[in-house]
Every structure is written in C-alpha cells, then in structure tokens.
Design a protein around this motif. Sequence first.
Motif, PDB file in Angstrom:
ATOM      1  N   TYR A 261      -5.950  12.431   2.845  1.00  5.18           N
ATOM      2  CA  TYR A 261      -6.830  11.135   3.266  1.00  5.18           C
ATOM      3  C   TYR A 261      -7.490  10.669   2.150  1.00  5.18           C
ATOM      4  CZ  TYR A 261     -10.552  14.415   3.560  1.00  5.18           C
ATOM      5  OH  TYR A 261     -11.646  15.414   3.349  1.00  5.18           O
ATOM      6  N   TRP A 262      -7.684   9.278   2.392  1.00  9.74           N
ATOM      7  CA  TRP A 262      -8.557   8.615   1.339  1.00  9.74           C
ATOM      8  C   TRP A 262      -9.984   8.358   1.663  1.00  9.74           C
ATOM      9  CZ3 TRP A 262      -6.690   6.617  -3.330  1.00  9.74           C
ATOM     10  CH2 TRP A 262      -7.320   5.845  -3.955  1.00  9.74           C
TER      11      TRP A 262
ATOM     12  N   ASP B 206     -19.148   1.564   8.704  1.00  8.58           N
ATOM     13  CA  ASP B 206     -19.673   1.502   7.406  1.00  8.58           C
ATOM     14  C   ASP B 206     -19.178   2.172   6.192  1.00  8.58           C
ATOM     15  OD1 ASP B 206     -20.087   4.175   8.306  1.00  8.58           O
ATOM     16  OD2 ASP B 206     -22.403   4.066   7.892  1.00  8.58           O
ATOM     17  N   GLY B 207     -17.910   2.749   6.597  1.00  5.62           N
ATOM     18  CA  GLY B 207     -17.067   3.572   5.554  1.00  5.62           C
ATOM     19  C   GLY B 207     -17.430   5.055   5.300  1.00  5.62           C
ATOM     20  N   SER B 208     -18.068   5.596   6.176  1.00  8.30           N
ATOM     21  CA  SER B 208     -18.906   6.898   6.110  1.00  8.30           C
ATOM     22  C   SER B 208     -17.866   7.878   6.347  1.00  8.30           C
ATOM     23  CB  SER B 208     -19.709   7.352   7.169  1.00  8.30           C
ATOM     24  OG  SER B 208     -21.288   6.490   7.146  1.00  8.30           O
TER      25      SER B 208
ATOM     26  N   ASN C  95      -1.778   9.418   6.096  1.00 13.48           N
ATOM     27  CA  ASN C  95      -2.523   8.166   6.132  1.00 13.48           C
ATOM     28  C   ASN C  95      -1.971   7.073   5.405  1.00 13.48           C
ATOM     29  OD1 ASN C  95      -4.827   8.904   8.086  1.00 13.48           O
ATOM     30  ND2 ASN C  95      -4.818  10.431   6.425  1.00 13.48           N
ATOM     31  N   TRP C  96      -2.203   5.761   5.806  1.00 10.57           N
ATOM     32  CA  TRP C  96      -2.062   4.562   4.953  1.00 10.57           C
ATOM     33  C   TRP C  96      -2.870   4.252   4.105  1.00 10.57           C
ATOM     34  CZ3 TRP C  96       1.862   1.597   3.777  1.00 10.57           C
ATOM     35  CH2 TRP C  96       1.771   0.370   3.406  1.00 10.57           C
ATOM     36  N   VAL C  97      -2.820   3.871   2.911  1.00  9.10           N
ATOM     37  CA  VAL C  97      -3.859   3.501   1.911  1.00  9.10           C
ATOM     38  C   VAL C  97      -3.315   2.216   1.544  1.00  9.10           C
ATOM     39  CG1 VAL C  97      -5.136   4.064  -0.144  1.00  9.10           C
ATOM     40  CG2 VAL C  97      -4.282   5.865   1.297  1.00  9.10           C
ATOM     41  N   SER C  98      -4.081   1.077   1.842  1.00  9.30           N
ATOM     42  CA  SER C  98      -3.801  -0.166   1.419  1.00  9.30           C
ATOM     43  C   SER C  98      -3.736  -0.360  -0.070  1.00  9.30           C
ATOM     44  CB  SER C  98      -4.650  -1.264   2.101  1.00  9.30           C
ATOM     45  OG  SER C  98      -6.051  -1.236   1.345  1.00  9.30           O
ATOM     46  N   GLU C  99      -3.286  -1.385  -0.699  1.00  8.54           N
ATOM     47  CA  GLU C  99      -3.144  -1.729  -2.024  1.00  8.54           C
ATOM     48  C   GLU C  99      -4.706  -2.161  -2.325  1.00  8.54           C
ATOM     49  OE1 GLU C  99      -0.004  -4.469  -3.850  1.00  8.54           O
ATOM     50  OE2 GLU C  99      -1.616  -5.596  -3.178  1.00  8.54           O
ATOM     51  N   ASP C 100      -5.639  -2.899  -1.609  1.00  6.33           N
ATOM     52  CA  ASP C 100      -6.960  -2.976  -2.096  1.00  6.33           C
ATOM     53  C   ASP C 100      -7.711  -1.697  -1.952  1.00  6.33           C
ATOM     54  OD1 ASP C 100      -6.340  -5.597  -1.949  1.00  6.33           O
ATOM     55  OD2 ASP C 100      -7.202  -6.006   0.080  1.00  6.33           O
ATOM     56  N   GLN C 101      -7.547  -0.611  -1.161  1.00  2.00           N
ATOM     57  CA  GLN C 101      -8.080   0.580  -1.143  1.00  2.00           C
ATOM     58  C   GLN C 101      -7.682   1.128  -2.662  1.00  2.00           C
ATOM     59  OE1 GLN C 101      -6.783   2.024   2.805  1.00  2.00           O
ATOM     60  NE2 GLN C 101      -9.038   2.502   3.107  1.00  2.00           N
ATOM     61  N   LEU C 102      -6.449   1.201  -2.949  1.00  2.00           N
ATOM     62  CA  LEU C 102      -6.001   2.142  -4.272  1.00  2.00           C
ATOM     63  C   LEU C 102      -6.360   1.361  -5.373  1.00  2.00           C
ATOM     64  CD1 LEU C 102      -2.275   2.346  -2.887  1.00  2.00           C
ATOM     65  CD2 LEU C 102      -3.785   4.350  -3.448  1.00  2.00           C
ATOM     66  N   ALA C 103      -6.890   0.086  -5.274  1.00  2.00           N
ATOM     67  CA  ALA C 103      -7.515  -0.629  -6.434  1.00  2.00           C
ATOM     68  C   ALA C 103      -8.795   0.047  -6.848  1.00  2.00           C
ATOM     69  CB  ALA C 103      -7.493  -1.852  -6.482  1.00  2.00           C
ATOM     70  N   GLN C 104      -9.261   0.687  -5.721  1.00  2.48           N
ATOM     71  CA  GLN C 104     -10.815   1.268  -5.977  1.00  2.48           C
ATOM     72  C   GLN C 104     -10.689   2.762  -6.346  1.00  2.48           C
ATOM     73  OE1 GLN C 104     -12.732  -0.280  -2.457  1.00  2.48           O
ATOM     74  NE2 GLN C 104     -12.085  -2.207  -2.831  1.00  2.48           N
ATOM     75  N   ARG C 105      -9.401   3.140  -6.775  1.00  2.00           N
ATOM     76  CA  ARG C 105      -9.403   4.528  -7.088  1.00  2.00           C
ATOM     77  C   ARG C 105     -10.536   5.078  -8.152  1.00  2.00           C
ATOM     78  NH1 ARG C 105      -4.383   6.492 -10.400  1.00  2.00           N
ATOM     79  NH2 ARG C 105      -5.966   7.947 -11.021  1.00  2.00           N
ATOM     80  N   ILE C 106     -10.860   6.120  -7.952  1.00  4.98           N
ATOM     81  CA  ILE C 106     -12.058   6.689  -9.017  1.00  4.98           C
ATOM     82  C   ILE C 106     -11.093   8.110  -9.762  1.00  4.98           C
ATOM     83  CG2 ILE C 106     -13.790   8.498  -9.292  1.00  4.98           C
ATOM     84  CD1 ILE C 106     -15.127   6.899  -7.001  1.00  4.98           C
TER      85      ILE C 106
ATOM     86  N   GLY D 293       0.771  -1.046  -0.085  1.00 10.02           N
ATOM     87  CA  GLY D 293       0.044  -0.017  -0.165  1.00 10.02           C
ATOM     88  C   GLY D 293       0.956   1.187  -0.047  1.00 10.02           C
ATOM     89  N   THR D 294       0.229   2.494   0.024  1.00 10.25           N
ATOM     90  CA  THR D 294       0.936   3.518   0.161  1.00 10.25           C
ATOM     91  C   THR D 294       0.778   4.482   1.291  1.00 10.25           C
ATOM     92  OG1 THR D 294       0.694   3.480  -2.238  1.00 10.25           O
ATOM     93  CG2 THR D 294       1.530   5.831  -1.226  1.00 10.25           C
ATOM     94  N   TYR D 295       2.004   4.879   1.972  1.00 10.48           N
ATOM     95  CA  TYR D 295       1.877   6.020   3.166  1.00 10.48           C
ATOM     96  C   TYR D 295       1.923   7.295   2.497  1.00 10.48           C
ATOM     97  CZ  TYR D 295       3.383   8.986   6.919  1.00 10.48           C
ATOM     98  OH  TYR D 295       3.705   9.727   7.799  1.00 10.48           O
TER      99      TYR D 295
END
Length: 484
Positions: A126-127, A176-178, A472-483, A40-42
């Motif tokens: 932040y993500w 819930d990711g709010s 913040n840390w953003v995981s590889e899985d989160q990054l795969a959901q980029r918009i 992931g990415t810091y």
Amino acid sequence: MSVRFPDEPGFQGRFAPVRMEGEIRGLEVTQGEVPDVLRGTYYRVGADPAWPPFVDHDFYFNADGIVSMFRFAGGYVDFRTRYVRTPRFVAEREARRSLFGAYRNPYSDDESVAGLSRGLANTNVYWHAGRLLASKEDSPPVQVDPDTLDTVGEWTWEGDLSSQTATAHPKIDPRDGSLVFFGYAAKGETTPDIAYYEADSSGRIVHEAWFTAPYSSMIHDWAVTEHFVIFPIIPLTSDLERLKAGGPYYVWDGSRDVYLGVVPRRGTNVRWFRGTNRFASHIMNAFDDGRHVYIDTPVGEKSAFPWFPDITGAPFDPEKSRGYLSRWTLDTRGDPDEGFSEARLTSCPGEFPRTDERWATSEYRFGVMNLTEVPGQPLDDGLPGFRWLASIDPETGQMRTRFAGRDSTVQEAVFVPPVPDAPHGHGYVLQLVDRHTTASTDLLVLDARRIDAEPVATLRIPIRMPGGLHGNWVSEDQLAQRIG
Ligand code: V55
Ligand code: FE
C-alpha cells in the motif's frame, strides 16, 4: 543438496512455486484497448516460497512476499515482479535454503537466524505519504522503491512504532489522508495486546492507544469509520505454550464468542460488544451514522483456513467455511452484552471484498468480491477456488457476476477511478485471472459498472503469477509525491 519442494498439494500443480523475478516492457494486449485515462501503477503482492520448507505441511501464509507492478501510461502497461529483500529472504538466499521454520514460530527456526526479523512482507502492498510499503501482520512493513521494486528497508514511522507488529490492512481516511492502523500480538507472538495508531498525511504518528483483547486471536482485518475503529476478535486463537511445543499457531475454537472492540477515533477507551461464535476475515467497508456502526464482511460458520485445525480435531468443513457477505449493525450507545445484529446481503459465498476506496469509512453503494459459487450455475471442470467476480450494491444487494472461464481462477480485484472526482463506482476494476490450462495469467481491465460485459482490455502475462493476496492502485499524481 538439491532444491525440491514437498510432494504436497500446496506446492504442486497450480500451486507450484514460481520463484521468477523480471520485467516485461509493454505487456501484450490480447483483446480491447488499454484506456489512456489509466495513469498510475497497480501494485500487488504474492506469496511464493523462494526455498523449500524444512517443516511439514507448510502453507503459503509462510511464503516470501513478491511484489508485482503494472505501470499504466499512454495505453502501455509495463510489468515488473521482484521479491522483497526482507532480512529473512536475504539470509536464506545466502544459505540457498530455508532457515526459518513454521508459520510465525520463532522456536522452530535454525539457530543461525535467532533474533532476525521473521517478516515476509507477503500480505499487502500500500501507499501512504509518498512511501510504498509491503506488509505482513507479524512485523513492521518494508518500504519498497515504487519504480524499481528494490527494497529500501523496514519502515517503523521514524521509530515511533512501539508495537512489534503492524496490520496488513491499514485504512486511509479519504477525508484527510490519515493512515489508520494497528498492531496485534503487539508485545510479541500470541500476546493479547493491541496498539492503535493514526498517522497524519505526512506519515507522522499522531495517535497511539493500547488495549488488551478478551483473548489472543488473529486480527487480520478491522473496520474504520468516520468516528470509530472496531477490532473484530474472531476465535482463531493462539497460545504461547502450544507454539513452543511445535503446535499450530492458530486453532479454530467454535466454543468461543466473537467480540467487536469499539474505540472512538483517536480515542483511548474500548468497549467489547459480544456476539455468538462465527468466522469473518475481510471487511468490504464500514461506516457510522454518529451512533450506529455498519460493517460489511463475508461471514461463515467456521474458519475458511484449512491449515489451522479445529480445536476439537474435527476435519475441515468446506460447507461451514463458506462466507456470505453480511452487514453487522452495532449501537455504540447500547449495552455491549446485547452485541450486534447480522443481516445477509447475498446468497453467493465468496471473499476478497473491496470497495471504491474514495468512499472508505463512508456510506457507500459499490463493492466487488470473488465468489466460489453461484447458485444455479454448477461447474463441470472440478476446479476449486474463486471462479467468479461480483460487483454489488450493499444497499440493495443487487449484483452482477462475471465467470472467469473454464480452468480459470481469479485473484483479488481492485477498483480504479479514471479521474479523482469520478462518481462513486464509476471507473475500472482490475483483476488477475489465472489460466491453468496454459499456466499463464491475464490482467483484465473491466468497466466497474458492467463487470459482466466484455473486458475493456485483456493483458497477457505469459507465466502464471504466484498466488496473490492484496494490492492497490497508486495514481500517477500520488507517485509524483514519492519520498526516497
Ligand atoms: C492472512 C494472510 C497471511 C497471514 C495471516 O488472508 C492472514 C489472511 C499471507 O499471510 O499471515
Ligand atoms: Fe487480508
């Protein structure tokens, strides 16, 4: 005309602007091994003035935001650092000089930039919902490309942000990711208006409520629990007439009470719980039991920011500005005039508290923060600043501390879970450590449960990183959901 920064301590020596953009593919690992599980990415943001100020006694809160990223994959770490192309940065780059004046003071600007956003994107990155957002509390955030750090543009939640501002300290509810956030000075600089929002996990604003604070102040951070949000009103006060007259944006007013504005989650009514005068800025975490709210935050007698003067003219008092991690307890069914209680959790002063974000808004047992002092461990190198990292169990007050080293100071740490379902506080802590003798910065990878042990890995950045705020840390899985 030449580029020359002021002969003031805030712009010289270890605080000298860095102003460098670039990338290093494969940072050198000078000790240990980077764990393979870290994928992931810091991201973190620094405040680094691109051009010398034309106002006297400027300070880094008024400096350009520069986002740095450390991308971890397969034991390699790729580094990139790039200024956010805010409208302000772009205009000043074109002019090759500062056009914007004093901190949050539009009345001090060059007339050529009237009406342009003053946002600096210099406080947090932040993500949420597939977007990377660089933010400062006086403006909407700016979306940045998570791979290139190119600037996409201002993000106003598809135009649904009715406030002129958005906090740099939004919270993500892990249930819930709010995105739970607010804007203060929401109707313009120094206004007492607060707008409270929640955006769902797709990034759409689904709740909005407006409040008026007891007085206009800096609402830098706030507390969010499962059932409540809490706005701390701390007497760093602002005043429009003073701003127009060229005075400081904030002054410390030791005569005023503190208020905690309690609002039920997605509610529209606020109750202001009053307490005696004191200072607090960042929240480690907060939670509730349905009735009581618990808020953990470093608390000092006076403001920790030397550049905002005392309203009485008293000089800055470093002793009284020390913050001690404390727990505020408030009965939401009680009498607001009865206020809230405070209990100190540590005897070591510090700031930049963070937690295992998977436990944000919930009862928790793990936090980290930076310390300026550890009683019984005097320093002989005379270097001020954050010199230790601490991990703490807020339930017991049990701490571990790690000394950064001679001529070294620490930046904000972040907790990283190696896998999404790792136990609470089990994982890594990432922290940038500035080495002032060599004007370089190390990125330490620490075992979160043993921050006082030898680092798991040390990565070397061969230049000094600009002074940073949050990241913040953003995981590889989160990054795969980029918009976008
Ligand atoms: C803070 C930082 C800011 C700011 C207001 O750490 C408060 C607190 C980097 O800018 O504008
Ligand atoms: Fe902050």
